[in-house]
Design an enzyme around this catalytic site. Structure first.
Site, PDB file in Angstrom:
ATOM      1  N   LYS A 232       8.706  -7.840  -4.930  1.00  0.00           N
ATOM      2  CA  LYS A 232      10.149  -7.624  -4.851  1.00  0.00           C
ATOM      3  C   LYS A 232      10.925  -8.712  -5.594  1.00  0.00           C
ATOM      4  O   LYS A 232      10.435  -9.819  -5.837  1.00  0.00           O
ATOM      5  CB  LYS A 232      10.589  -7.568  -3.378  1.00  0.00           C
ATOM      6  CG  LYS A 232      10.194  -6.280  -2.657  1.00  0.00           C
ATOM      7  CD  LYS A 232      10.907  -5.063  -3.220  1.00  0.00           C
ATOM      8  CE  LYS A 232      10.465  -3.745  -2.612  1.00  0.00           C
ATOM      9  NZ  LYS A 232      10.920  -3.526  -1.250  1.00  0.00           N
TER      10      LYS A 232
ATOM     11  N   ARG B 189       2.644  -2.387   2.609  1.00  0.00           N
ATOM     12  CA  ARG B 189       2.712  -1.566   1.402  1.00  0.00           C
ATOM     13  C   ARG B 189       2.705  -2.490   0.194  1.00  0.00           C
ATOM     14  O   ARG B 189       3.664  -3.251  -0.022  1.00  0.00           O
ATOM     15  CB  ARG B 189       3.970  -0.696   1.435  1.00  0.00           C
ATOM     16  CG  ARG B 189       4.109   0.279   0.274  1.00  0.00           C
ATOM     17  CD  ARG B 189       5.356   1.133   0.438  1.00  0.00           C
ATOM     18  NE  ARG B 189       5.500   2.076  -0.661  1.00  0.00           N
ATOM     19  CZ  ARG B 189       6.126   1.800  -1.813  1.00  0.00           C
ATOM     20  NH1 ARG B 189       6.655   0.587  -2.005  1.00  0.00           N
ATOM     21  NH2 ARG B 189       6.215   2.716  -2.766  1.00  0.00           N
TER      22      ARG B 189
END
Length: 374
Positions: free
Chosen positions: A309, A344
């Site tokens: 991210k 994930r």
């Protein structure tokens, strides 16, 4: 009721015996908490806060009454709730240890891999096989980029992207989730053999989604994203304003959990994801990561999706997406410590190795009774 209460695990310990048994197992995971914050806020204002260990909790809750007591008791029961496995066809995904979900983006504009796997060719097949063989409990297949500013994809094109990848992964024996917010794509994916629906809009994007998901009797993942809940508004990162990001995300996920239950989705089929990176600043993402254990109070299995991210790049001299492995593993470790059931990730083999070492350390802590006072 304008007042809201939150029971948040604060101090995590490696085993209950390390604190003479005064700990709670979080969500049936391998994480344990010893001290908890009990916070009450009225609107955006925190009006009361106390801390307690499990042995002290009854006394603290005894000072409450009415609906706020009912909610506090529900949250306290939820924190220790053990979750049954996710049923994925003939496969079973147990939730008593962290499980790794591999990301397979079949899009031309993925932020993380530049669209390497969108042609259904050899690279996609090799990547899927590598994740499966490395120990991915699920492979999450998505045909639409959800990065900020990404253009919406026509439903038919999204189906053309995801169905061949799903069919290939199912054929090799993998449990598969489909990352989509459109019921037409959900239906095509399930028909192709997918087992889990992963909706980054938490079944808000299309008004048909809730009832469709309920009708399938399949597990669904509901993720927090602040964007508007209609088909015309496409950007899930819009309208991101918080009075307190941690409590606001908690309240939002609670509402979506309740909406799913009201629609007829079985409790054991609802997984919640706090949506790291979606409509949140660096400071807000860090606050959310530091408060991950709070979400056990919602009583559902929890998923953390923080791999590669933007926040990792922001903390690492603007490292590119494919240079964020170290930060991704650090955040995955934080999820394991917080008792998250699903991680994930893009880098499955590396995360599985971290999980296995962490599991070994935790097993050793749980079987070490040397410090236990009899």
């Amino acid at each position: 009721m304008t007042e809201r209460i939150y029971i948040q695990p604060l101090t995590l310990v490696p085993s209950p015996q390390s604190v003479d048994g005064d700990a709670v197992r979080l969500g049936g995971s391998m994480a344990y908490a010893h001290t908890f914050a009990i916070t009450i806020r009225d609107g955006a204002q925190v009006v009361e806060r106390a801390t307690a260990t499990p042995r002290e909790m009854a006394e603290v809750l005894g000072d409450l009454s009415g609906p706020i007591l009912d909610e506090a008791e529900a949250q306290w029961a939820n924190i220790g709730r053990q979750h049954p496995p996710l049923q994925c066809g003939t496969r079973t995904v147990k939730l008593d240890e962290p499980q790794v979900m591999g990301i397979l983006n079949v899009t031309p504009d993925s932020f993380s891999d530049g669209g390497k796997f969108n042609d259904h060719g050899t690279m996609m097949r090799v990547q899927a096989a590598m994740m499966h063989e490395a120990g991915a409990a699920l492979i999450d297949i998505g045909g639409e980029s959800t990065r900020p500013g990404a253009k919406a994809v026509w439903e038919g094109e999204e189906i053309e992207r995801v169905v061949p990848a799903i069919q290939h992964c199912v054929k090799m024996g993998a449990a598969v989730s489909v990352d989509t917010r459109r019921p037409g794509v959900m239906q095509a994916a399930l028909d192709a053999g997918a087992h889990v629906i992963n909706d980054v809009s938490a079944l808000r994007h299309d008004p048909r989604s809730l009832q469709f998901a309920a009708s399938t009797q399949r597990p669904v993942i509901l993720m927090h994203a602040p964007g508007p809940s209609n088909e015309a508004a496409q950007d899930l990162h819009d309208d991101a304003t918080y009075s307190n990001v941690v409590f606001d995300v908690f309240d939002w996920l609670k509402e979506r959990r309740d909406a799913a239950l009201a629609a007829g989705i079985a409790r054991e089929n609802i997984v919640l994801d706090p949506g790291v990176g979606f409509g949140k600043s660096l400071a807000e993402n860090l606050a959310l990561i530091n408060a991950l254990p709070l979400f056990h109070a919602l009583g559902q299995p929890l998923l953390l999706g923080a791999s590669r991210k933007r926040m990792i790049g922001a903390l690492s001299n603007e490292a590119a997406a494919d240079k964020r492995l170290g930060g991704s593993l650090a955040l995955a470790m934080r999820g394991m410590e917080a008792g998250y059931h699903l991680l994930r990730v893009h880098d499955v083999a590396e995360t599985v190795q971290v999980r296995n070492v962490w599991r070994g350390l935790r097993d050793a802590a749980l079987t070490d009774f040397a410090g236990l006072v009899v």
